[in-house]
Design a protein around this motif. Structure first.
Motif, PDB file in Angstrom:
ATOM      1  N   TYR A   1       0.861  -1.188   0.000  1.00  0.00           N
ATOM      2  CA  TYR A   1       0.000   0.000   0.000  1.00  0.00           C
ATOM      3  C   TYR A   1       0.891   1.231   0.000  1.00  0.00           C
ATOM      4  O   TYR A   1       1.763   1.352   0.857  1.00  0.00           O
TER       5      TYR A   1
ATOM      6  N   ASN B   1      -0.960 -11.480  12.953  1.00  0.00           N
ATOM      7  CA  ASN B   1      -1.664 -10.294  12.433  1.00  0.00           C
ATOM      8  C   ASN B   1      -0.654  -9.382  11.745  1.00  0.00           C
ATOM      9  O   ASN B   1       0.444  -9.162  12.250  1.00  0.00           O
ATOM     10  N   GLY B   2      -1.053  -8.891  10.579  1.00  0.00           N
ATOM     11  CA  GLY B   2      -0.195  -7.956   9.859  1.00  0.00           C
ATOM     12  C   GLY B   2       0.918  -8.623   9.062  1.00  0.00           C
ATOM     13  O   GLY B   2       1.777  -7.949   8.486  1.00  0.00           O
ATOM     14  N   ALA B   3       0.925  -9.961   9.010  1.00  0.00           N
ATOM     15  CA  ALA B   3       2.001 -10.689   8.310  1.00  0.00           C
ATOM     16  C   ALA B   3       1.963 -10.470   6.799  1.00  0.00           C
ATOM     17  O   ALA B   3       2.977 -10.557   6.112  1.00  0.00           O
ATOM     18  N   GLY B   4       0.764 -10.216   6.276  1.00  0.00           N
ATOM     19  CA  GLY B   4       0.630 -10.025   4.834  1.00  0.00           C
ATOM     20  C   GLY B   4      -0.250 -11.067   4.159  1.00  0.00           C
ATOM     21  O   GLY B   4      -0.302 -11.146   2.925  1.00  0.00           O
ATOM     22  N   LYS B   5      -0.973 -11.855   4.953  1.00  0.00           N
ATOM     23  CA  LYS B   5      -1.805 -12.935   4.399  1.00  0.00           C
ATOM     24  C   LYS B   5      -2.890 -12.381   3.470  1.00  0.00           C
ATOM     25  O   LYS B   5      -3.058 -12.841   2.338  1.00  0.00           O
ATOM     26  N   THR B   6      -3.637 -11.389   3.969  1.00  0.00           N
ATOM     27  CA  THR B   6      -4.702 -10.801   3.153  1.00  0.00           C
ATOM     28  C   THR B   6      -4.107 -10.128   1.913  1.00  0.00           C
ATOM     29  O   THR B   6      -4.634 -10.277   0.803  1.00  0.00           O
ATOM     30  N   THR B   7      -2.998  -9.420   2.110  1.00  0.00           N
ATOM     31  CA  THR B   7      -2.340  -8.754   0.977  1.00  0.00           C
ATOM     32  C   THR B   7      -1.980  -9.775  -0.102  1.00  0.00           C
ATOM     33  O   THR B   7      -2.191  -9.536  -1.298  1.00  0.00           O
TER      34      THR B   7
ATOM     35  N   GLN C   1     -11.932 -11.719   3.848  1.00  0.00           N
ATOM     36  CA  GLN C   1     -11.998 -11.865   5.304  1.00  0.00           C
ATOM     37  C   GLN C   1     -13.352 -11.377   5.843  1.00  0.00           C
ATOM     38  O   GLN C   1     -13.926 -11.970   6.728  1.00  0.00           O
TER      39      GLN C   1
ATOM     40  N   GLN D   1      -5.579 -18.425  10.952  1.00  0.00           N
ATOM     41  CA  GLN D   1      -4.909 -18.228  12.233  1.00  0.00           C
ATOM     42  C   GLN D   1      -5.364 -19.275  13.239  1.00  0.00           C
ATOM     43  O   GLN D   1      -5.022 -19.189  14.407  1.00  0.00           O
TER      44      GLN D   1
END
Ligand SMILES: Nc1ncnc2c1ncn2[C@@H]1O[C@H](COP(=O)(O)OP(=O)(O)OP(=O)(O)O)[C@@H](O)[C@H]1O
Ligand SMILES: [Mg+2]
Length: 238
Positions: free
Chosen positions: A17, A42-48, A89, A198
Motif C-alpha cells: 500500500y 496479524n499484519g504478516a501479509g496474508k490478506t495482501t 476476510q 490463524q
C-alpha cells in the motif's frame, strides 16, 4: 521424480500500500488439487497476498502465473473468469438477498445446467443452506454466513478458491466442521484451495503450509514435514 507443473506460481512478488511493501519478494508454488495453508501473525501479509493473487490489489513487482499464463496484469474479473476466486476476510455475501439468490448471483457466469449441478453439490456439502434457501442472508448466523460465502465460491465454478480466514469468528466446533468440509470439497471436486488461517486446526487439513511473517515467507513445507510444535509456538502462541 517429475514434479507436476504448478497451477499457481508466484515469483519474486512485491505488493503493498502506497510506498510500503507488505509483501517482499514472495515465492510460492501451488499444485493442482492441493489444500494450502498460509499462516502468520496479524499484519504478516496474508490478506495482501490473497488480494494480490485475486487482482484486487496490484502487483508492484514479480510474476503471478496461473496455468503457466502471466496474470498479474489482468483485472479481478478477468482472473475470476479464468477460475480464481477470493472469499474475503469480511463477509462476501449480499445481506439483503436470500440464500438462493446469493448462490444464483455467484453462478452468474455459468450456464443454467452448470449452476444447477453445482448447486446440488453445494447443498450436499452444506445441507443447512438447502433448508434455508428462502432465508435472507443477513438473518443467518455467523457460521451459516461463512458456509454461504464458501458455497458461493464453489458455485462460481472456480478451480482455485482462496479463502481469507474461514474460521474467523466461528466457535471451535464449527471451525473443525468447516475446515473438514473444505478438505472434503477438495477431495471430491479436485479443486485447489488456499486458506489464510490463524486457527491451529489448519494443521489438521492442509497438505502444505507456508509461514508468512513481516511480508516474507519464513518457511514452506509439506504438512508431514512441518514441525508442529515450532509452528504452534511461532504462530499460535504455543
Ligand atoms: N489498506 C491498507 N493501507 C495501508 N496499509 C495496509 C492496508 N491494508 C493492510 N496494510 C498493512 O499491510 C500489512 C499486511 O496486512 P495484511 O492485512 O495483509 O495482514 P494479515 O496477515 O492479513 O493480518 P490479519 O491476520 O490481521 O488479517 C500490515 O502491516 C497492514 O498494516
Ligand atoms: Mg488478513
Amino acid at each position: 521424480m517429475i514434479l507436476p507443473e504448478p497451477l499457481l506460481r508466484i515469483s519474486d512478488l512485491v505488493a503493498g500500500y502506497g510506498h510500503r511493501s507488505a509483501l517482499k519478494h514472495v515465492h510460492i508454488d501451488v499444485v493442482e488439487s492441493e489444500l494450502v495453508g498460509i499462516v502468520g501473525p496479524n499484519g504478516a501479509g496474508k490478506t495482501t497476498l490473497l488480494e494480490t493473487i485475486a487482482g484486487t490489489l496490484r502487483t508492484k513487482n514479480g510474476e503471478i502465473r496461473y496455468r503457466n499464463m502471466r496474470i498479474e496484469q489482468l483485472s479481478e474479473m478477468e482472473r475470476r473468469k479464468k477460475g480464481l476466486v477470493l472469499i474475503p476476510q469480511d463477509d462476501y455475501i449480499f445481506p439483503g438477498m436470500s440464500v438462493q439468490d446469493n448462490l444464483e448471483v455467484a453462478g452468474i457466469l455459468n450456464d443454467k445446467d452448470t449452476t444447477k449441478k453445482l448447486l446440488a453439490e453445494v447443498y450436499e456439502i452444506f445441507p443447512i443452506l438447502k433448508d434455508r434457501v428462502k432465508q435472507l442472508a443477513d438473518t443467518m448466523s455467523g457460521g451459516e454466513r461463512k458456509m454461504l460465502a464458501v458455497a458461493m465460491g464453489l458455485v462460481s465454478q472456480a478451480d482455485l478458491i482462496m479463502i481469507d480466514e474461514p474460521s474467523l469468528g466461528l466457535a471451535p466446533n464449527l471451525v473443525t466442521k468447516l475446515l473438514g468440509s473444505l478438505k472434503r470439497i477438495k477431495k471430491k471436486t479436485k479443486r485447489t484451495l488456499i486458506l489464510a488461517e490463524q486457527s491451529i486446526k489448519i494443521l489438521d487439513v492442509a497438505d502444505r503450509l507456508f509461514g508468512l511473517e513481516g511480508g516474507e515467507i519464513v518457511f514452506s513445507d509439506k504438512i508431514e514435514n512441518v514441525n508442529r510444535e515450532k509452528v504452534e509456538i511461532l504462530f499460535f502462541g504455543g
